[in-house]
Scaffold this motif. Sequence first.
Motif, mmCIF file in Angstrom:
data_model
loop_
_atom_site.group_PDB
_atom_site.id
_atom_site.type_symbol
_atom_site.label_atom_id
_atom_site.label_comp_id
_atom_site.label_asym_id
_atom_site.label_seq_id
_atom_site.Cartn_x
_atom_site.Cartn_y
_atom_site.Cartn_z
ATOM 1 N N VAL A 250 0.949 -0.667 0.165
ATOM 2 C CA VAL A 250 0.578 0.168 0.243
ATOM 3 C C VAL A 250 0.580 1.471 0.001
ATOM 4 N N ARG A 251 1.798 1.363 0.534
ATOM 5 C CA ARG A 251 2.191 2.565 0.742
ATOM 6 C C ARG A 251 4.231 2.342 0.032
ATOM 7 N N LEU A 252 4.206 3.151 -0.724
ATOM 8 C CA LEU A 252 5.351 2.672 -1.485
ATOM 9 C C LEU A 252 6.767 4.419 -0.947
ATOM 10 N N LYS A 253 7.104 4.443 -1.663
ATOM 11 C CA LYS A 253 7.782 5.422 -2.052
ATOM 12 C C LYS A 253 7.649 6.673 -2.693
ATOM 13 N N GLY A 254 8.235 7.612 -2.473
ATOM 14 C CA GLY A 254 7.255 8.642 -3.840
ATOM 15 C C GLY A 254 6.779 8.918 -3.440
ATOM 16 N N GLU A 255 5.813 9.616 -4.569
ATOM 17 C CA GLU A 255 4.427 10.912 -4.881
ATOM 18 C C GLU A 255 4.017 9.820 -5.577
ATOM 19 N N MET A 256 3.858 8.404 -5.791
ATOM 20 C CA MET A 256 2.067 7.877 -5.874
ATOM 21 C C MET A 256 2.839 6.547 -5.245
ATOM 22 N N ASP A 257 1.349 6.114 -4.433
ATOM 23 C CA ASP A 257 1.172 5.195 -3.520
ATOM 24 C C ASP A 257 1.230 3.917 -4.844
ATOM 25 N N GLY A 258 1.004 2.633 -3.145
ATOM 26 C CA GLY A 258 0.239 1.547 -4.055
ATOM 27 C C GLY A 258 -1.234 1.298 -4.448
ATOM 28 N N LEU A 259 -2.067 2.130 -4.045
ATOM 29 C CA LEU A 259 -3.587 2.464 -3.941
ATOM 30 C C LEU A 259 -3.547 3.176 -5.655
ATOM 31 N N GLU A 260 -2.715 4.489 -5.674
ATOM 32 C CA GLU A 260 -2.767 4.748 -7.232
ATOM 33 C C GLU A 260 -1.753 3.832 -8.508
ATOM 34 N N ALA A 261 -1.246 3.123 -7.896
ATOM 35 C CA ALA A 261 -0.489 2.638 -8.904
ATOM 36 C C ALA A 261 -1.374 1.447 -9.044
ATOM 37 N N LEU B 243 -0.763 12.943 9.908
ATOM 38 C CA LEU B 243 -2.143 13.297 9.587
ATOM 39 C C LEU B 243 -3.229 13.510 8.967
ATOM 40 N N ILE B 244 -2.041 11.893 8.193
ATOM 41 C CA ILE B 244 -2.842 11.562 7.080
ATOM 42 C C ILE B 244 -4.064 10.344 8.405
ATOM 43 N N ALA B 245 -3.729 9.565 9.318
ATOM 44 C CA ALA B 245 -3.857 8.985 9.665
ATOM 45 C C ALA B 245 -4.878 9.541 10.968
ATOM 46 N N LYS B 246 -4.419 11.044 11.586
ATOM 47 C CA LYS B 246 -6.303 12.117 11.375
ATOM 48 C C LYS B 246 -7.223 11.787 11.339
ATOM 49 N N LEU B 247 -6.664 12.215 9.863
ATOM 50 C CA LEU B 247 -7.719 12.562 8.727
ATOM 51 C C LEU B 247 -8.313 11.356 8.434
ATOM 52 N N GLY B 248 -8.135 10.255 8.432
ATOM 53 C CA GLY B 248 -8.956 8.494 8.175
ATOM 54 C C GLY B 248 -8.603 8.856 6.675
ATOM 55 N N VAL B 249 -8.021 9.425 5.858
ATOM 56 C CA VAL B 249 -7.585 9.065 4.493
ATOM 57 C C VAL B 249 -6.400 7.968 4.684
ATOM 58 N N ASP C 15 -3.924 8.542 1.746
ATOM 59 C CA ASP C 15 -2.775 8.693 1.543
ATOM 60 C C ASP C 15 -2.803 10.374 1.434
ATOM 61 N N ARG C 16 -1.597 11.162 0.898
ATOM 62 C CA ARG C 16 -1.265 12.631 1.352
ATOM 63 C C ARG C 16 -2.509 13.568 -0.141
ATOM 64 N N THR C 17 -2.339 12.101 -1.369
ATOM 65 C CA THR C 17 -3.618 13.279 -2.408
ATOM 66 C C THR C 17 -4.986 13.003 -2.181
ATOM 67 N N GLN C 18 -5.348 12.490 -0.971
ATOM 68 C CA GLN C 18 -6.784 12.629 -0.324
ATOM 69 C C GLN C 18 -6.592 13.546 1.131
ATOM 70 N N ALA C 19 -5.577 14.174 1.315
ATOM 71 C CA ALA C 19 -5.386 14.815 2.566
ATOM 72 C C ALA C 19 -5.401 16.316 1.528
#
Length: 218
Positions: free
Chosen positions: A58-69, A192-198, A200-204
């Motif tokens: 799910v979590r990958l380094k860089g601007e694209m996470d596993g969900l977007e991939a 902040l991602i955990a707090k917002l319940g989203v 990835d950073r895109t949804q945040a």
Amino acid sequence: MALDSFRILIVDDHALAREGLKAVLSNSGFSVVGEAADGPAAIALTQTLRPDVVLMDVRLKGEMDGLEATRRIAALGLPTRVLMLTLHDLPAYVREALTAGAAGYVLKDTAIDDLQAAIVRVAQGQTALPLDLVSAALRAPEPAERDPVALSSLTAREREIVSLIAEGMTNKEIGRHLGISPATVKAHVERLIAKLGVTDRTQAAVLASRHLTAGREA
């Protein structure tokens, strides 16, 4: 059907994790045809190698996470199917993965036999979804992106960082702007991602943009 007939692409940003998983799967009889450390590489290798199953973190380094991939691989229209293999059991991740087009979601602490069975199920066109994860995802409330008030739970620094994410800045750019290290920025982003319940950073960033826009219009 023999396990070596199933062609696997491993996607994980940790080299040791990839090597360990490759060894386990190869010893089990699967054919591991490639490895990728980030989203863009995963997409490119999927196009060229045409694996039966992509094991995606799910979590990958860089601007694209596993969900977007996963979303982009699903959009290719290939017979390749994606099985999420991750440490993260958050309901929001499970929902997002399924929405993105994943055929299954398995945790990294799963027994080898269960992982093997999940891969076979996905490769044969079925799904691999542990009932406890599915139940948790169904019971959990909708993501906080629907509620801009969730931003009020952030610290001043976290609100500052999510605003800069909404402006399109990377972690390195945010670090330079605020005079802190990229590692510190990453830690703030994860909290902040955990707090917002989203997921990835895109949804945040989307949530922050909506809030900021509403604030300017008010």
